[in-house]
Design a protein around this motif. Structure first.
Motif: not given
Length: 118
Positions: A96-100, A103-108
């Motif tokens: 899991y990686v949170q990116s910006f 806006m905020q993105h949740d990447n799996w």
């Protein structure tokens, strides 16, 4: 969109070790917290460990003392060293990686199978 490449996983006996790795290709995205979740057979996805860019790790109680998460910020890569594996650790492990970016993105990641057998 952030691309995640996972490696590691496989079949190991009880008490053995495995190392998972995940590299994020963020492009214009700024990478935030990175971590691993897992989904045991028939169960919900659950947090295993996470780590911020400053290096502060967070572990689920059931892996404390056995798993170690580390991060290389220059490579946007995390590693999960899993020792003293138990049958209960059998699951599909997801990066899991949170990116910006705007806006905020949740990447799996797509997931990697870990099977611990007697």
């Amino acid at each position: 969109q952030v691309q995640l490449v996972e490696s590691g996983g496989g079949l190991v006996q009880v008490g053995g070790s495995l190392r998972l790795s995940c590299t994020a290709s963020g492009g214009v995205h700024r990478i935030g917290v990175m971590g691993w979740y897992r989904q045991p057979p028939g169960n919900e996805r659950e947090l295993v460990a996470s780590i911020y860019s400053g290096g502060t790790p967070n572990y689920a109680d059931y892996v404390k003392g056995r798993f170690t998460i580390s991060r290389d910020n220059a490579k946007d890569t995390i590693h999960l060293q899993m020792n003293s594996l138990e049958v209960g650790d059998t699951a599909v492990y997801y990066c899991y990686v949170q990116s910006f970016w705007l806006m905020q993105h949740d990447n799996w990641g797509q997931g990697t199978q870990v099977i611990v057998s007697h």
